[in-house]
Design an enzyme around this catalytic site. Structure first.
Site, PDB file in Angstrom:
ATOM      1  N   LYS A 110       0.834  -1.215   0.000  1.00  0.00           N
ATOM      2  CA  LYS A 110       0.000   0.000   0.000  1.00  0.00           C
ATOM      3  C   LYS A 110       0.866   1.261   0.000  1.00  0.00           C
ATOM      4  O   LYS A 110       0.531   2.263  -0.634  1.00  0.00           O
ATOM      5  CB  LYS A 110      -0.951  -0.005   1.202  1.00  0.00           C
ATOM      6  CG  LYS A 110      -1.857   1.236   1.299  1.00  0.00           C
ATOM      7  CD  LYS A 110      -2.722   1.400   0.065  1.00  0.00           C
ATOM      8  CE  LYS A 110      -3.752   2.481   0.045  1.00  0.00           C
ATOM      9  NZ  LYS A 110      -3.661   3.676   0.793  1.00  0.00           N
ATOM     10  N   GLU A 165       0.498   6.706  -6.695  1.00  0.00           N
ATOM     11  CA  GLU A 165      -0.611   7.687  -6.696  1.00  0.00           C
ATOM     12  C   GLU A 165      -0.060   9.120  -6.761  1.00  0.00           C
ATOM     13  O   GLU A 165      -0.558   9.953  -7.528  1.00  0.00           O
ATOM     14  CB  GLU A 165      -1.403   7.452  -5.405  1.00  0.00           C
ATOM     15  CG  GLU A 165      -2.599   8.311  -5.141  1.00  0.00           C
ATOM     16  CD  GLU A 165      -3.205   7.911  -3.788  1.00  0.00           C
ATOM     17  OE1 GLU A 165      -3.782   6.808  -3.687  1.00  0.00           O
ATOM     18  OE2 GLU A 165      -3.071   8.680  -2.814  1.00  0.00           O
TER      19      GLU A 165
HETATM   20  N1  LIG Z   1      -9.559   8.580   3.664  1.00  0.00           N
HETATM   21  C1  LIG Z   1      -8.937   7.817   2.766  1.00  0.00           C
HETATM   22  O1  LIG Z   1      -8.979   8.061   1.546  1.00  0.00           O
HETATM   23  C2  LIG Z   1      -8.167   6.621   3.180  1.00  0.00           C
HETATM   24  C3  LIG Z   1      -7.773   6.445   4.493  1.00  0.00           C
HETATM   25  N2  LIG Z   1      -7.037   5.328   4.822  1.00  0.00           N
HETATM   26  C4  LIG Z   1      -6.568   5.116   6.187  1.00  0.00           C
HETATM   27  O2  LIG Z   1      -7.650   4.611   6.974  1.00  0.00           O
HETATM   28  C5  LIG Z   1      -7.480   5.034   8.330  1.00  0.00           C
HETATM   29  C6  LIG Z   1      -8.724   5.782   8.754  1.00  0.00           C
HETATM   30  O3  LIG Z   1      -8.889   6.882   7.871  1.00  0.00           O
HETATM   31  P1  LIG Z   1     -10.235   7.750   7.805  1.00  0.00           P
HETATM   32  O4  LIG Z   1     -11.416   6.887   8.013  1.00  0.00           O
HETATM   33  O5  LIG Z   1     -10.119   8.559   6.570  1.00  0.00           O
HETATM   34  O6  LIG Z   1     -10.029   8.689   9.096  1.00  0.00           O
HETATM   35  P2  LIG Z   1     -11.151   9.509   9.876  1.00  0.00           P
HETATM   36  O7  LIG Z   1     -10.419  10.599  10.574  1.00  0.00           O
HETATM   37  O8  LIG Z   1     -12.291   9.839   8.989  1.00  0.00           O
HETATM   38  O9  LIG Z   1     -11.687   8.455  10.966  1.00  0.00           O
HETATM   39  C7  LIG Z   1     -10.910   7.957  12.017  1.00  0.00           C
HETATM   40  C8  LIG Z   1     -11.864   7.567  13.140  1.00  0.00           C
HETATM   41  O10 LIG Z   1     -11.122   6.902  14.150  1.00  0.00           O
HETATM   42  C9  LIG Z   1     -11.614   7.353  15.402  1.00  0.00           C
HETATM   43  N3  LIG Z   1     -10.567   7.119  16.382  1.00  0.00           N
HETATM   44  C10 LIG Z   1      -9.386   7.749  16.510  1.00  0.00           C
HETATM   45  N4  LIG Z   1      -8.681   7.209  17.521  1.00  0.00           N
HETATM   46  C11 LIG Z   1      -9.434   6.204  18.022  1.00  0.00           C
HETATM   47  C12 LIG Z   1      -9.254   5.259  19.065  1.00  0.00           C
HETATM   48  N5  LIG Z   1      -8.132   5.265  19.796  1.00  0.00           N
HETATM   49  N6  LIG Z   1     -10.250   4.388  19.334  1.00  0.00           N
HETATM   50  C13 LIG Z   1     -11.398   4.415  18.599  1.00  0.00           C
HETATM   51  N7  LIG Z   1     -11.628   5.269  17.583  1.00  0.00           N
HETATM   52  C14 LIG Z   1     -10.655   6.152  17.309  1.00  0.00           C
HETATM   53  C15 LIG Z   1     -11.954   8.817  15.188  1.00  0.00           C
HETATM   54  O11 LIG Z   1     -12.870   9.283  16.173  1.00  0.00           O
HETATM   55  C16 LIG Z   1     -12.547   8.777  13.794  1.00  0.00           C
HETATM   56  O12 LIG Z   1     -13.948   8.554  13.821  1.00  0.00           O
HETATM   57  C17 LIG Z   1      -6.207   5.901   8.348  1.00  0.00           C
HETATM   58  O13 LIG Z   1      -5.105   5.092   8.673  1.00  0.00           O
HETATM   59  C18 LIG Z   1      -6.098   6.374   6.911  1.00  0.00           C
HETATM   60  O14 LIG Z   1      -4.788   6.723   6.551  1.00  0.00           O
HETATM   61  C19 LIG Z   1      -6.724   4.354   3.910  1.00  0.00           C
HETATM   62  C20 LIG Z   1      -7.109   4.487   2.614  1.00  0.00           C
HETATM   63  C21 LIG Z   1      -7.841   5.634   2.127  1.00  0.00           C
HETATM   64  O1  LIG Z   2      -4.234   6.150   1.118  1.00  0.00           O
HETATM   65  C1  LIG Z   2      -4.914   7.026   0.643  1.00  0.00           C
HETATM   66  C2  LIG Z   2      -5.376   6.977  -0.772  1.00  0.00           C
HETATM   67  O2  LIG Z   2      -4.886   5.851  -1.423  1.00  0.00           O
HETATM   68  C3  LIG Z   2      -5.291   8.165   1.507  1.00  0.00           C
HETATM   69  O3  LIG Z   2      -6.198   9.035   0.892  1.00  0.00           O
HETATM   70  C4  LIG Z   2      -4.048   8.860   1.967  1.00  0.00           C
HETATM   71  O4  LIG Z   2      -4.374   9.805   2.968  1.00  0.00           O
HETATM   72  C5  LIG Z   2      -3.339   9.534   0.807  1.00  0.00           C
HETATM   73  O5  LIG Z   2      -2.027   9.898   1.167  1.00  0.00           O
HETATM   74  P1  LIG Z   2      -1.677  11.444   1.407  1.00  0.00           P
HETATM   75  O6  LIG Z   2      -2.488  11.857   2.624  1.00  0.00           O
HETATM   76  O7  LIG Z   2      -0.204  11.502   1.655  1.00  0.00           O
HETATM   77  O8  LIG Z   2      -2.120  12.189   0.168  1.00  0.00           O
END
Ligand SMILES: NC(=O)C1=CN([C@@H]2O[C@H](COP(=O)(O)OP(=O)(O)OC[C@H]3O[C@@H](n4cnc5c(N)ncnc54)[C@H](O)[C@@H]3O)[C@@H](O)[C@H]2O)C=CC1
Ligand SMILES: O=C(CO)[C@H](O)[C@H](O)COP(=O)(O)O
Length: 298
Positions: free
Chosen positions: A169, A176
């Site tokens: 990833k 990306e």
């Molecule tokens: N947004 C994206 O496009 C993508 C995100 N990711 C990854 O997925 C993961 C989550 O990302 P998102 O959903 O976008 O973040 P987000 O910020 O939308 O959601 C994270 C959630 O985790 C909760 N949280 C934080 N600490 C916590 C804990 N200790 N216990 C329970 N809940 C907790 C927060 O309250 C929040 O609801 C990250 O590692 C991110 O890098 C992966 C691929 C794509």
């Molecule tokens: O994993 C992802 C998409 O594939 C997340 O959107 C990630 O946050 C993107 O990386 P960056 O925040 O450095 O743009």
């Protein structure tokens, strides 16, 4: 199957919804009571702590973490650790650094799967692409869940041993960055070049049969449609950067040249200078990840 999901933000909530839609049961917890309540409204069983979530799982626990990479993953694992046994499986579906995942896999009693997740919130309906590392038996055990969260059986695979899912990833994100940079440069030349072009029309035309058609290019089309031909008030500033930095660091360590990925990363660091291409990249991060778009000052 019954799955515990911890972290119910943009991505975790999609995991909950897709697993419920596939007919499985979900126990959900988030530090935000509001997020937990919303998941309960969608059909999950609400837990009020990590320990409570574990208690509510019948038999061997299957738990999916979707919290921000870094300290939140360690904090959640610290809370889970007193309960976990070697028959339990924990999946980290976030963007964790692969070496952290190797360390966590070694430290926990449970079987640990590091799962790179691609597709972003915008891919909710289609399902994600999942790159999984860790023990084979645990991957097989969680296959019904992966089938539900991914686009289907072809949308996930086991990459190899611990860390390999997040390693793949990490490189995906480097690619990306480079693709966003390439589209940004091309559209910058079209924007500043000889013709007065409708960039949404260019992107749409390219998306219909051109060699360079792609989802990112569809998101370019969306960006021009929603923001305007000059990207309106999208600021020339790209946030993020951690996964790209890891990719470049790993490439240096392996002595593999990655000039395009490095260049794209440098552009982010250099984004104090106003550039059209970077503003487009920033808007694309909203397109695929619903990340905040910094806006120009009025
Ligand atoms: N947004 C994206 O496009 C993508 C995100 N990711 C990854 O997925 C993961 C989550 O990302 P998102 O959903 O976008 O973040 P987000 O910020 O939308 O959601 C994270 C959630 O985790 C909760 N949280 C934080 N600490 C916590 C804990 N200790 N216990 C329970 N809940 C907790 C927060 O309250 C929040 O609801 C990250 O590692 C991110 O890098 C992966 C691929 C794509
Ligand atoms: O994993 C992802 C998409 O594939 C997340 O959107 C990630 O946050 C993107 O990386 P960056 O925040 O450095 O743009």
């Amino acid at each position: 199957m019954q799955l515990g999901v911890i972290g119910l933000g943009r991505m975790g909530r999609i995991v909950v919804d897709r697993v419920l839609d596939a007919g499985h049961d979900v126990v959900a917890f988030d530090l935000s009571a509001e997020a937990t309540a919303a998941a309960a409204e969608a059909g999950a069983e609400a837990a009020d702590s990590v320990a409570d979530l574990y208690e509510r799982l019948d038999g061997d626990a299957r738990i999916w973490l979707m919290v921000p990479a870094g300290d939140a993953v360690d904090a959640t694992l610290d809370d889970l650790e007193p309960h976990l046994t070697s028959d339990d499986v924990v999946v980290d579906g976030g963007n964790s650094y692969f070496e952290d995942s190797v360390r966590r896999a070694e430290a926990t009693d449970a079987a640990y799967l590091d799962c790179g997740t691609s597709g972003g919130p915008a891919g909710a309906e289609l399902g994600f692409s999942l790159m999984v590392g860790g023990p084979e038996w645990a991957y097989e055990e969680l296959t019904p869940v992966f089938d539900a969260v991914a686009t289907g059986p072809a949308g996930h695979d086991r990459m190899g041993a611990a860390g390999s899912g997040h390693y793949v990833k990490m490189v995906h994100n480097g690619v990306e960055y480079a693709l966003m940079q390439a589209y940004g440069e091309g559209f910058e030349l079209l924007h500043r070049g000889r013709y007065d072009l409708d960039l949404e029309a260019v992107a749409r035309t390219w998306n219909n049969g051109a060699v360079i058609r792609s989802w990112l290019l569809e998101l370019c089309e969306e960006a021009f449609r929603e923001e305007g031909n000059d990207l309106g008030d999208v600021a020339d500033r790209i946030e993020g950067g951690s996964t790209g930095t890891w990719t470049v660091q790993e490439a240096l360590e392996q002595e593999v040249p990655v000039p395009l990925i490095y260049q794209a990363l440098s552009e982010r660091f250099d984004s104090r200078e106003e550039r059209f291409g970077r503003r487009l990249a920033s808007r694309l991060r909203y397109g695929f990840g619903r990340h905040d778009v910094p806006r120009r000052e009025e």
